[in-house]
Write a protein that holds these residues in place. Sequence first.
Motif, PDB file in Angstrom:
ATOM      1  N   SER A   1      -0.614   4.471   5.677  1.00 52.59           N
ATOM      2  CA  SER A   1      -0.410   3.476   4.569  1.00 52.59           C
ATOM      3  C   SER A   1      -0.110   3.923   3.125  1.00 52.59           C
ATOM      4  O   SER A   1      -0.164   3.105   2.115  1.00 52.59           O
ATOM      5  CB  SER A   1      -1.760   2.683   4.477  1.00 52.59           C
ATOM      6  N   GLU A   2       0.218   5.157   3.197  1.00 55.94           N
ATOM      7  CA  GLU A   2       0.759   5.800   1.837  1.00 55.94           C
ATOM      8  C   GLU A   2       1.732   6.845   2.060  1.00 55.94           C
ATOM      9  O   GLU A   2       1.830   7.398   3.392  1.00 55.94           O
ATOM     10  CB  GLU A   2      -0.433   6.370   1.039  1.00 55.94           C
ATOM     11  N   ARG A   3       2.719   7.133   1.104  1.00 53.71           N
ATOM     12  CA  ARG A   3       3.584   8.088   1.211  1.00 53.71           C
ATOM     13  C   ARG A   3       3.472   9.103   0.094  1.00 53.71           C
ATOM     14  O   ARG A   3       3.166   9.071  -0.980  1.00 53.71           O
ATOM     15  CB  ARG A   3       5.064   7.606   1.166  1.00 53.71           C
TER      16      ARG A   3
ATOM     17  N   VAL B   1       1.816   2.214   0.242  1.00 54.85           N
ATOM     18  CA  VAL B   1       3.219   1.841   0.486  1.00 54.85           C
ATOM     19  C   VAL B   1       3.826   0.607  -0.157  1.00 54.85           C
ATOM     20  O   VAL B   1       4.832   0.258  -0.201  1.00 54.85           O
ATOM     21  CB  VAL B   1       3.238   1.523   2.289  1.00 54.85           C
ATOM     22  N   GLU B   2       2.511  -0.394  -0.384  1.00 47.71           N
ATOM     23  CA  GLU B   2       2.807  -1.607  -1.066  1.00 47.71           C
ATOM     24  C   GLU B   2       3.603  -1.389  -2.452  1.00 47.71           C
ATOM     25  O   GLU B   2       4.121  -2.271  -2.964  1.00 47.71           O
ATOM     26  CB  GLU B   2       1.833  -2.366  -1.033  1.00 47.71           C
ATOM     27  N   TRP B   3       3.452  -0.250  -3.225  1.00 42.07           N
ATOM     28  CA  TRP B   3       3.759   0.009  -4.216  1.00 42.07           C
ATOM     29  C   TRP B   3       5.172   0.882  -4.080  1.00 42.07           C
ATOM     30  O   TRP B   3       5.737   0.915  -5.267  1.00 42.07           O
ATOM     31  CB  TRP B   3       2.912   0.570  -5.134  1.00 42.07           C
ATOM     32  N   LEU B   4       5.853   1.164  -3.201  1.00 45.24           N
ATOM     33  CA  LEU B   4       6.894   2.009  -3.049  1.00 45.24           C
ATOM     34  C   LEU B   4       8.016   1.140  -3.869  1.00 45.24           C
ATOM     35  O   LEU B   4       8.946   2.001  -4.572  1.00 45.24           O
ATOM     36  CB  LEU B   4       7.486   2.337  -1.615  1.00 45.24           C
TER      37      LEU B   4
ATOM     38  N   ASP C   1      -1.006   5.783 -11.616  1.00 43.47           N
ATOM     39  CA  ASP C   1      -2.388   4.757 -11.798  1.00 43.47           C
ATOM     40  C   ASP C   1      -2.148   3.725 -10.882  1.00 43.47           C
ATOM     41  O   ASP C   1      -1.428   2.589 -11.727  1.00 43.47           O
ATOM     42  CB  ASP C   1      -2.495   4.490 -13.151  1.00 43.47           C
ATOM     43  N   VAL C   2      -2.563   3.562  -9.936  1.00 43.03           N
ATOM     44  CA  VAL C   2      -2.284   2.388  -8.997  1.00 43.03           C
ATOM     45  C   VAL C   2      -3.214   1.155  -9.581  1.00 43.03           C
ATOM     46  O   VAL C   2      -2.783   0.103  -9.257  1.00 43.03           O
ATOM     47  CB  VAL C   2      -3.051   2.883  -7.424  1.00 43.03           C
ATOM     48  N   ARG C   3      -4.035   1.261 -10.436  1.00 48.21           N
ATOM     49  CA  ARG C   3      -4.688   0.119 -11.195  1.00 48.21           C
ATOM     50  C   ARG C   3      -3.827  -0.657 -12.030  1.00 48.21           C
ATOM     51  O   ARG C   3      -3.844  -1.888 -12.296  1.00 48.21           O
ATOM     52  CB  ARG C   3      -5.763   0.658 -12.045  1.00 48.21           C
ATOM     53  N   THR C   4      -2.680  -0.088 -12.365  1.00 44.75           N
ATOM     54  CA  THR C   4      -1.778  -0.837 -13.194  1.00 44.75           C
ATOM     55  C   THR C   4      -0.533  -1.410 -12.490  1.00 44.75           C
ATOM     56  O   THR C   4       0.232  -2.328 -13.015  1.00 44.75           O
ATOM     57  CB  THR C   4      -1.206   0.067 -14.118  1.00 44.75           C
ATOM     58  N   MET C   5      -0.524  -1.398 -11.144  1.00 47.08           N
ATOM     59  CA  MET C   5       0.359  -1.801 -10.254  1.00 47.08           C
ATOM     60  C   MET C   5       0.119  -3.387 -10.144  1.00 47.08           C
ATOM     61  O   MET C   5       1.223  -4.250  -9.619  1.00 47.08           O
ATOM     62  CB  MET C   5       0.524  -1.295  -8.843  1.00 47.08           C
ATOM     63  N   SER C   6      -0.962  -3.929 -10.221  1.00 47.44           N
ATOM     64  CA  SER C   6      -1.414  -5.357 -10.165  1.00 47.44           C
ATOM     65  C   SER C   6      -0.718  -6.120 -11.139  1.00 47.44           C
ATOM     66  O   SER C   6      -0.889  -7.332 -11.258  1.00 47.44           O
ATOM     67  CB  SER C   6      -2.895  -5.595  -9.913  1.00 47.44           C
TER      68      SER C   6
END
Length: 185
Positions: free
Chosen positions: A114-116, A142-145, A169-174
């Motif tokens: 689920s990640e790259r 993967v959902e943020w690619l 920072d995955v928290r900022t992707m939402s």
Amino acid sequence: MNLSPLHDGLRTKVEQRVRTKPELAPLIQSVLDLRAAASSDEERARHDRQVERLIRPSRIREWLGFALVAVIGLLLSHAIYRGRQVERAAAEGTPTTAQVERMEPGSCLIGTKSERCLTLALKLYPALGAPYSASLTQSIPVEWLARVQPGSWLTVAVAPEEPQKVTFDVRTMSVAPPAPPASAQ
């Protein structure tokens, strides 16, 4: 199979081992035949040691199993440790607007389906100071690619004491991507 020439302890061990592993009987018999033809006590003792090695249970599977468990444990420990490092760096870092200049495959030790692992070349625009280039190599879900393609704008975390140490920072992707800063125009 005539085990009478063997001393009592070895004879008992051979009998027990042949009961649990009957396929060893022909090998043991061939060594016993060599022992019977031996001309010296030293030669007979050498054949006795061969019989002892034949009946000794192999621990290779156990050691390989232990090694496999140890390696898996180390990889999981590393993944947990690395995940905590990334979380801490993102939490302690200064949020900074960045534009992705280039994206290429990275080299991370481990990852999941689920990640790259990617290396992102970034142009950073700090609130204070001139824009500069930096890069990061990190496993990205993967959902943020789609959000990290070249030309995209992101908010990344920059270590206050090391401006080249950048963390995705995955928290900022939402939330919506940041607007390009005035200095980028």
